[in-house]
Write a protein that holds these residues in place. Sequence first.
Motif, PDB file in Angstrom:
ATOM      1  N   ILE A  94       0.861  -1.183   0.000  1.00 17.68           N
ATOM      2  CA  ILE A  94       0.000   0.000   0.000  1.00 17.68           C
ATOM      3  C   ILE A  94       0.895   1.231   0.000  1.00 17.68           C
ATOM      4  O   ILE A  94       1.862   1.307   0.758  1.00 17.68           O
ATOM      5  CB  ILE A  94      -0.937   0.010   1.219  1.00 17.68           C
ATOM      6  CG1 ILE A  94      -1.873  -1.198   1.172  1.00 17.68           C
ATOM      7  CG2 ILE A  94      -1.738   1.315   1.275  1.00 17.68           C
ATOM      8  CD1 ILE A  94      -2.764  -1.353   2.385  1.00 17.68           C
ATOM      9  N   HIS A  95       0.549   2.189  -0.847  1.00 21.88           N
ATOM     10  CA  HIS A  95       1.285   3.455  -0.957  1.00 21.88           C
ATOM     11  C   HIS A  95       0.297   4.592  -0.687  1.00 21.88           C
ATOM     12  O   HIS A  95      -0.667   4.743  -1.432  1.00 21.88           O
ATOM     13  CB  HIS A  95       1.851   3.661  -2.363  1.00 21.88           C
ATOM     14  CG  HIS A  95       2.618   2.488  -2.893  1.00 21.88           C
ATOM     15  ND1 HIS A  95       3.988   2.452  -2.901  1.00 21.88           N
ATOM     16  CD2 HIS A  95       2.208   1.318  -3.428  1.00 21.88           C
ATOM     17  CE1 HIS A  95       4.390   1.299  -3.426  1.00 21.88           C
ATOM     18  NE2 HIS A  95       3.323   0.594  -3.750  1.00 21.88           N
ATOM     19  N   ALA A  96       0.543   5.384   0.352  1.00 19.68           N
ATOM     20  CA  ALA A  96      -0.264   6.573   0.620  1.00 19.68           C
ATOM     21  C   ALA A  96       0.547   7.770   0.149  1.00 19.68           C
ATOM     22  O   ALA A  96       1.595   8.078   0.728  1.00 19.68           O
ATOM     23  CB  ALA A  96      -0.589   6.686   2.100  1.00 19.68           C
ATOM     24  N   LEU A  97       0.099   8.433  -0.921  1.00 16.91           N
ATOM     25  CA  LEU A  97       0.800   9.595  -1.455  1.00 16.91           C
ATOM     26  C   LEU A  97       0.383  10.812  -0.652  1.00 16.91           C
ATOM     27  O   LEU A  97      -0.804  11.135  -0.572  1.00 16.91           O
ATOM     28  CB  LEU A  97       0.487   9.773  -2.936  1.00 16.91           C
ATOM     29  CG  LEU A  97       1.236   8.831  -3.880  1.00 16.91           C
ATOM     30  CD1 LEU A  97       0.880   7.383  -3.641  1.00 16.91           C
ATOM     31  CD2 LEU A  97       0.994   9.190  -5.315  1.00 16.91           C
ATOM     32  N   THR A  98       1.367  11.464  -0.022  1.00 14.89           N
ATOM     33  CA  THR A  98       1.080  12.517   0.944  1.00 14.89           C
ATOM     34  C   THR A  98       1.857  13.797   0.659  1.00 14.89           C
ATOM     35  O   THR A  98       2.756  13.826  -0.179  1.00 14.89           O
ATOM     36  CB  THR A  98       1.438  12.049   2.375  1.00 14.89           C
ATOM     37  OG1 THR A  98       2.848  11.800   2.449  1.00 14.89           O
ATOM     38  CG2 THR A  98       0.668  10.792   2.755  1.00 14.89           C
ATOM     39  N   PRO A 155       0.087  19.839   8.622  1.00 18.27           N
ATOM     40  CA  PRO A 155      -0.646  18.563   8.664  1.00 18.27           C
ATOM     41  C   PRO A 155      -0.291  17.687   7.466  1.00 18.27           C
ATOM     42  O   PRO A 155       0.118  18.181   6.413  1.00 18.27           O
ATOM     43  CB  PRO A 155      -2.113  18.994   8.613  1.00 18.27           C
ATOM     44  CG  PRO A 155      -2.100  20.337   7.969  1.00 18.27           C
ATOM     45  CD  PRO A 155      -0.796  20.974   8.361  1.00 18.27           C
ATOM     46  N   ILE A 156      -0.433  16.391   7.659  1.00 25.46           N
ATOM     47  CA  ILE A 156      -0.199  15.447   6.565  1.00 25.46           C
ATOM     48  C   ILE A 156      -1.474  15.354   5.743  1.00 25.46           C
ATOM     49  O   ILE A 156      -2.540  15.042   6.277  1.00 25.46           O
ATOM     50  CB  ILE A 156       0.193  14.056   7.099  1.00 25.46           C
ATOM     51  CG1 ILE A 156       1.510  14.138   7.864  1.00 25.46           C
ATOM     52  CG2 ILE A 156       0.281  13.052   5.952  1.00 25.46           C
ATOM     53  CD1 ILE A 156       1.896  12.843   8.560  1.00 25.46           C
ATOM     54  N   LEU A 157      -1.368  15.629   4.453  1.00 23.91           N
ATOM     55  CA  LEU A 157      -2.494  15.508   3.530  1.00 23.91           C
ATOM     56  C   LEU A 157      -2.302  14.259   2.681  1.00 23.91           C
ATOM     57  O   LEU A 157      -1.239  14.076   2.091  1.00 23.91           O
ATOM     58  CB  LEU A 157      -2.590  16.733   2.617  1.00 23.91           C
ATOM     59  CG  LEU A 157      -2.778  18.079   3.302  1.00 23.91           C
ATOM     60  CD1 LEU A 157      -2.741  19.201   2.279  1.00 23.91           C
ATOM     61  CD2 LEU A 157      -4.078  18.100   4.088  1.00 23.91           C
ATOM     62  N   VAL A 158      -3.314  13.425   2.614  1.00 22.30           N
ATOM     63  CA  VAL A 158      -3.284  12.228   1.773  1.00 22.30           C
ATOM     64  C   VAL A 158      -4.049  12.551   0.498  1.00 22.30           C
ATOM     65  O   VAL A 158      -5.220  12.914   0.545  1.00 22.30           O
ATOM     66  CB  VAL A 158      -3.920  11.003   2.470  1.00 22.30           C
ATOM     67  CG1 VAL A 158      -3.925   9.796   1.540  1.00 22.30           C
ATOM     68  CG2 VAL A 158      -3.197  10.690   3.754  1.00 22.30           C
ATOM     69  N   HIS A 159      -3.362  12.421  -0.646  1.00 25.40           N
ATOM     70  CA  HIS A 159      -3.961  12.738  -1.935  1.00 25.40           C
ATOM     71  C   HIS A 159      -4.447  11.500  -2.689  1.00 25.40           C
ATOM     72  O   HIS A 159      -5.407  11.571  -3.442  1.00 25.40           O
ATOM     73  CB  HIS A 159      -2.957  13.492  -2.826  1.00 25.40           C
ATOM     74  CG  HIS A 159      -2.564  14.802  -2.263  1.00 25.40           C
ATOM     75  ND1 HIS A 159      -3.366  15.917  -2.312  1.00 25.40           N
ATOM     76  CD2 HIS A 159      -1.452  15.196  -1.580  1.00 25.40           C
ATOM     77  CE1 HIS A 159      -2.777  16.920  -1.723  1.00 25.40           C
ATOM     78  NE2 HIS A 159      -1.613  16.505  -1.258  1.00 25.40           N
ATOM     79  N   GLU A 160      -3.767  10.403  -2.499  1.00 23.59           N
ATOM     80  CA  GLU A 160      -4.062   9.215  -3.285  1.00 23.59           C
ATOM     81  C   GLU A 160      -3.557   7.977  -2.540  1.00 23.59           C
ATOM     82  O   GLU A 160      -2.564   8.048  -1.833  1.00 23.59           O
ATOM     83  CB  GLU A 160      -3.362   9.324  -4.645  1.00 23.59           C
ATOM     84  CG  GLU A 160      -3.788   8.360  -5.679  1.00 23.59           C
ATOM     85  CD  GLU A 160      -3.239   8.724  -7.067  1.00 23.59           C
ATOM     86  OE1 GLU A 160      -3.637   8.054  -8.012  1.00 23.59           O
ATOM     87  OE2 GLU A 160      -2.401   9.650  -7.182  1.00 23.59           O
TER      88      GLU A 160
END
Length: 167
Positions: A94-98, A155-160
């Motif tokens: 799993i890859h969380a693009l942040t 803050p950490i933003l998760v885009h995808e």
Amino acid sequence: QNGADGMYLFNLFIVQDRWRKPQAVAYAPLRELGEVATLVGKDKLYGIEPVAAAGMFSQGSQAAALPIALDIHERRLALPMGADAGHPGARFKIHALTQGGAADSRVRMRLNHHLLVTKRQGDQWTAEVEAGMFDTGLNHLTIWCNKPLGETSRPILVHEILVSVHY
């Protein structure tokens, strides 16, 4: 499989134009279509992205609550998976693009109630998924971080969210 009776290819041309892949690579999926069985055991990429992104994963998908700002509360995202979920030879990541976060920020993920070990790799957080954690059909991915939203200026933003499947 999983109720699908066909396949629709969207924007196949961007593989060659946007990602500069050779034509033979870009159009290789067209040679494999016809029977679902021809896709078994092939590397794949599943994804969750905001519909507003108009990217390749949002086409024909349910609306996703992305982008999201992470805090100490778990955010749940629906993650449908095909037959790869139960394949013994499949390996998942799993890859969380942040974007954002401080040096001491940590992202946590849980898949179907199983806590995953996450690692930071540049602007993404990754987690290897052990065999048997994914279900064919709907899965639940939750994601959060170690910082309350009101206590950080970055803050950490998760885009995808991407899930790579390798055989």
